[in-house]
Structure formats: C-alpha cells, structure tokens
Design a protein around this motif. Structure first.
Motif, PDB file in Angstrom:
ATOM      1  N   SER A  47       0.851  -1.166  -0.073  1.00 22.26           N
ATOM      2  CA  SER A  47      -0.031  -0.158   0.019  1.00 22.26           C
ATOM      3  C   SER A  47       0.798   1.252  -0.004  1.00 22.26           C
ATOM      4  N   GLY A  48       0.247   2.379  -0.299  1.00 16.87           N
ATOM      5  CA  GLY A  48       0.989   3.617  -0.189  1.00 16.87           C
ATOM      6  C   GLY A  48       1.872   3.853   1.181  1.00 16.87           C
ATOM      7  N   ASP A  49       1.591   3.390   2.025  1.00 16.39           N
ATOM      8  CA  ASP A  49       2.018   3.605   3.417  1.00 16.39           C
ATOM      9  C   ASP A  49       3.141   2.515   3.825  1.00 16.39           C
ATOM     10  N   GLY A  50       3.085   1.644   3.016  1.00 18.37           N
ATOM     11  CA  GLY A  50       4.337   0.545   2.931  1.00 18.37           C
ATOM     12  C   GLY A  50       3.808  -0.620   3.811  1.00 18.37           C
ATOM     13  N   ARG A  51       2.637  -1.137   3.318  1.00 17.61           N
ATOM     14  CA  ARG A  51       2.055  -2.306   4.195  1.00 17.61           C
ATOM     15  C   ARG A  51       1.837  -3.361   3.091  1.00 17.61           C
ATOM     16  N   PRO A  52       2.097  -4.515   3.360  1.00 13.61           N
ATOM     17  CA  PRO A  52       1.523  -5.829   2.556  1.00 13.61           C
ATOM     18  C   PRO A  52       0.075  -5.801   2.768  1.00 13.61           C
ATOM     19  N   GLN A  53      -0.808  -6.005   1.913  1.00 13.04           N
ATOM     20  CA  GLN A  53      -2.177  -6.093   2.153  1.00 13.04           C
ATOM     21  C   GLN A  53      -2.546  -7.430   1.961  1.00 13.04           C
ATOM     22  N   ALA A  54      -3.924  -7.655   1.796  1.00 12.38           N
ATOM     23  CA  ALA A  54      -4.502  -9.192   1.710  1.00 12.38           C
ATOM     24  C   ALA A  54      -5.192  -9.012   0.405  1.00 12.38           C
ATOM     25  N   GLY A  55      -4.380  -9.069  -0.627  1.00 12.64           N
ATOM     26  CA  GLY A  55      -5.012  -8.823  -1.960  1.00 12.64           C
ATOM     27  C   GLY A  55      -5.807 -10.212  -2.477  1.00 12.64           C
ATOM     28  N   PHE A  72      -6.651  -1.954  -9.915  1.00 12.03           N
ATOM     29  CA  PHE A  72      -7.166  -1.953  -8.650  1.00 12.03           C
ATOM     30  C   PHE A  72      -7.129  -3.318  -8.029  1.00 12.03           C
ATOM     31  N   VAL A  73      -7.061  -3.348  -6.503  1.00 11.10           N
ATOM     32  CA  VAL A  73      -6.969  -4.671  -5.788  1.00 11.10           C
ATOM     33  C   VAL A  73      -7.782  -4.741  -4.839  1.00 11.10           C
ATOM     34  N   THR A  74      -8.580  -5.540  -4.485  1.00  7.50           N
ATOM     35  CA  THR A  74      -9.622  -5.813  -3.322  1.00  7.50           C
ATOM     36  C   THR A  74      -8.850  -6.371  -2.361  1.00  7.50           C
ATOM     37  N   ASN A  75      -9.027  -5.911  -0.860  1.00  4.54           N
ATOM     38  CA  ASN A  75      -8.397  -6.510   0.140  1.00  4.54           C
ATOM     39  C   ASN A  75      -9.432  -6.890   1.287  1.00  4.54           C
ATOM     40  N   PHE A  76      -8.578  -7.338   2.501  1.00  2.44           N
ATOM     41  CA  PHE A  76      -9.287  -7.967   3.700  1.00  2.44           C
ATOM     42  C   PHE A  76     -10.077  -6.590   4.397  1.00  2.44           C
ATOM     43  N   SER A  77     -11.054  -7.052   5.115  1.00  2.00           N
ATOM     44  CA  SER A  77     -11.876  -5.969   6.011  1.00  2.00           C
ATOM     45  C   SER A  77     -10.963  -5.212   6.900  1.00  2.00           C
ATOM     46  N   GLN A  78     -11.351  -4.012   7.294  1.00  2.00           N
ATOM     47  CA  GLN A  78     -10.576  -3.328   8.241  1.00  2.00           C
ATOM     48  C   GLN A  78      -9.376  -2.631   7.556  1.00  2.00           C
ATOM     49  N   ASP A  79      -9.224  -2.990   6.243  1.00  3.21           N
ATOM     50  CA  ASP A  79      -8.377  -2.282   5.480  1.00  3.21           C
ATOM     51  C   ASP A  79      -8.971  -1.681   4.393  1.00  3.21           C
ATOM     52  N   HIS A  80      -8.415  -0.982   3.400  1.00  5.17           N
ATOM     53  CA  HIS A  80      -9.171  -0.352   2.340  1.00  5.17           C
ATOM     54  C   HIS A  80      -8.584  -1.367   1.119  1.00  5.17           C
ATOM     55  N   ASN A  81      -9.436  -1.161   0.174  1.00  6.99           N
ATOM     56  CA  ASN A  81      -9.099  -1.564  -1.304  1.00  6.99           C
ATOM     57  C   ASN A  81      -8.159  -0.652  -2.067  1.00  6.99           C
ATOM     58  N   THR A  82      -7.237  -0.955  -2.661  1.00  5.73           N
ATOM     59  CA  THR A  82      -6.419   0.016  -3.159  1.00  5.73           C
ATOM     60  C   THR A  82      -6.299   0.189  -4.857  1.00  5.73           C
ATOM     61  N   GLN A  89       5.682   6.873 -15.749  1.00  5.38           N
ATOM     62  CA  GLN A  89       7.022   7.488 -15.569  1.00  5.38           C
ATOM     63  C   GLN A  89       8.052   5.927 -14.999  1.00  5.38           C
ATOM     64  N   GLY A  90       7.225   4.821 -14.826  1.00  2.00           N
ATOM     65  CA  GLY A  90       7.992   3.692 -14.385  1.00  2.00           C
ATOM     66  C   GLY A  90       7.519   3.562 -12.705  1.00  2.00           C
ATOM     67  N   TYR A  91       6.460   3.922 -12.414  1.00  2.00           N
ATOM     68  CA  TYR A  91       5.903   3.703 -11.063  1.00  2.00           C
ATOM     69  C   TYR A  91       4.513   3.894 -10.976  1.00  2.00           C
ATOM     70  N   PHE A  92       3.613   3.350 -10.037  1.00  2.00           N
ATOM     71  CA  PHE A  92       2.413   3.791  -9.720  1.00  2.00           C
ATOM     72  C   PHE A  92       2.410   4.632  -8.531  1.00  2.00           C
ATOM     73  N   LEU A  93       1.229   5.158  -8.459  1.00  2.00           N
ATOM     74  CA  LEU A  93       0.615   5.836  -7.108  1.00  2.00           C
ATOM     75  C   LEU A  93      -0.421   5.376  -6.646  1.00  2.00           C
ATOM     76  N   ASP A  94      -0.453   5.123  -4.930  1.00  2.00           N
ATOM     77  CA  ASP A  94      -1.635   4.736  -4.379  1.00  2.00           C
ATOM     78  C   ASP A  94      -2.394   5.964  -4.214  1.00  2.00           C
ATOM     79  N   VAL A  95      -3.485   5.620  -4.994  1.00  2.00           N
ATOM     80  CA  VAL A  95      -4.423   7.019  -4.964  1.00  2.00           C
ATOM     81  C   VAL A  95      -5.900   6.662  -4.275  1.00  2.00           C
ATOM     82  N   SER A  96      -5.796   5.582  -3.348  1.00  2.00           N
ATOM     83  CA  SER A  96      -7.056   4.987  -2.914  1.00  2.00           C
ATOM     84  C   SER A  96      -7.865   6.121  -2.063  1.00  2.00           C
TER      85      SER A  96
END
Length: 307
Positions: A47-55, A72-82, A89-96
């Motif tokens: 995620s944008g704040d550096g956490r592995p999520q539950a894709g 777009f990736v869906t994730n576990f509850s009490q976390d956000h979809n991303t 430019q060779g990278y993605f941005l987490d704009v969730s």
C-alpha cells in the motif's frame, strides 16, 4: 488469489500482476525472454504507506483515460481496497484515498471486482463483490458482518469515484457472502449487467435498468489460428469527447470471466473511429462506426460487420 495479464507499460507484450493474500503483491514485467518482478520499484507491492495487504481480486482499466492501464486490488476487511494509478514514469501511485475508494471499503472484505462503464458515459466505473471469511465474525463485537453489501462506484471523471451503492436499486441492497463477479450484456440491450456468485446461496443476476445512459458500441474480435477470440489485443476508440482503450482478457476479476465483447460508452457521440492492435503487431482502422450496435471485427477479412 487474483491474477491479471495486462500490458501496463505499453511496450506490446503482456505483463503479469499477482495479488497475494497477506504478502506483497507481484508485478512480473515481460522482458521478452524472461519475467522480472518489478512490483517493489513500480510501487505496487505494498500500500502507499508501505504495508503488505491481503489482495483478493484484481482489475485493470484506464479509469482516467490517460492511455495507461491502472490497477485495482480488493483487500481484507478493516483495510482499504487499493487503486494504483499508472504514472507512465515507471511507477504507480496509491490514490485510494484521493479517489474515495479507501474509507468506503474498510467495513467490507472485497473479492471479485472490475472496471466497466455502467452508464455508457465514456468513463469506466467500478464494482466490488464483498463477503466476510468467518461466519462467526458477527459475534466478535466489532460491528462486522458475514453477509455484506456489494459496492458500485460511479466514475466522477475528475479522478474520484462516487459510491452509488445505496442509490443503484434493489439489486445493490442484497447482502450475501459474495465471491466471484463478472459483467456482460446478457440481454443484449446495450448496457452491462452483473453476475455475482455467493457462498451457500444462489447467484445474483443484476440487470442494468438504468435510464440515464449514453450511446454505446460493443465489439467482438475474431481471428484465425489458436487465438480465435483475439486475447491480448488492444482496442482504441476515438470520439470528439476523447480516446478510450480496452484490452481483451480472460480469467478476470476473481475466479470469473467477463463478457469477451468489449463495451464502450460513447456518451452523446453517434460515431466513433476504431483502431485494433492485434498481438502480432497488425493494426486495423475503421472510421465513422455508427453507435448502438454490436459488431464483429474479423482480422483476416479486415472487415467490421453488425452482429
């Protein structure tokens, strides 16, 4: 849990994105003779704040119409979809959060998902199927539900999505333990419907009865040889309102398969120019194609016909 083939870097070959439940996600860039996992340097592993999520489920679409596929990736509850926006430019941005997809998804556990133009305004909207993993979660005292409402987001055309789940009719009020989800125009009336598979319950077929939708085009590709459906081909559609693109994919969403026909919303446009880039590099162009029709494009015949 979720696997996606898409040419994210526009270099003409398919790359592979893998959503890994509880672990960093993977992005295998196709370097022709080998695949290289570039998820970390492309900023789609965490995620944008550096956490592995539950894709769980994964989808790709050019929601902002900048000519690059976003993920777009869906994730576990009490976390956000991303939502990872492709910068080109060779990278993605987490704009969730900026896209209004973070807070609205936290109470839910997401699974099947896809971009699709539900109102044919020319911008891809977003659907997410939800349902918890543990039946006993309702007794845990944390205000979580086993059966959950699915989510429908309308593309605001400004980088943000609007949660319209509670305004989109009775089909979106159903609460089940949903998993797989796919879209398709099952009744051939020119708009996209939704099929959702549920655990311990019948599936839900959600017919699109929206009255506020624009003109549209639906394209089916046909080719000789082993790739008869044109899987991997890219389609560009140009109107006065701008340019859209689609990619023919299989194995979409989560344990699902969307309609192979490619639906384009045209808003008020009545004509569109179409370019097909086949996987062998061949390009075909069709000018001033009339709206509100189902078409088949045959590669070898270089011909577009009404179905």
């Amino acid at each position: 849990m979720g696997v996606l083939w898409t040419d994210y870097d526009n270099d003409g070959d398919p790359d592979l994105y893998v959503a890994n439940d509880g672990h960093p996600n993977s992005l295998f860039r196709n370097d022709r003779h080998r695949f290289v996992d570039v998820a970390l340097i492309e900023s789609v592993a965490y995620s944008g704040d550096g956490r592995p999520q539950a894709g769980m489920g994964v989808a790709a679409g050019d929601y902002d119409r900048d000519g690059r596929f976003d993920i777009f990736v869906t994730n576990f509850s009490q976390d956000h979809n991303t939502l990872y926006r492709n910068s080109g430019q060779g990278y993605f941005l987490d704009v969730s959060g900026k896209a209004n997809l973070a807070g609205t998804s936290r109470p839910h556990m997401g699974w099947g998902t896809f971009f699709f133009d539900v109102d044919s305004d020319g911008y891809e909207d977003l659907f997410v199927a939800n349902g918890h993993l543990m039946p006993e979660i309702e007794q845990a005292g944390i205000a979580m539900q086993y059966r959950q409402q699915n989510l429908l987001y309308r593309n605001g055309r400004n980088g943000r999505f609007i949660d319209i789940s509670n305004q989109a009719g009775s089909g979106l009020q159903i609460k089940e333990v949903s998993r797989a989800a796919a879209y398709g125009d099952y009744d051939n009336d020119g708009d996209l419907d939704i099929l959702v598979a549920n655990i311990d319950a019948a599936p839900n077929l959600l017919r699109n009865d929206s009255q506020a939708h624009g003109n549209w085009l639906s394209l089916r590709l046909r080719s000789g040889g082993s790739n008869r459906e044109g899987v991997g081909a890219r389609i560009y559609l140009q109107t006065e309102d701008g340019r859209q693109m689609r990619e023919v994919r299989t194995g979409t969403s989560f344990q699902s398969q969307n309609d192979m026909r490619q639906h384009f919303g045209l808003a008020k446009a009545s004509l569109a120019d179409i370019t097909v880039q086949w996987t062998d590099g061949t390009e075909q162009h069709y000018a001033s194609v009339a709206a509100n029709q189902f078409y088949t494009i045959a590669k070898e015949a270089y011909k577009i016909t009404v179905e």
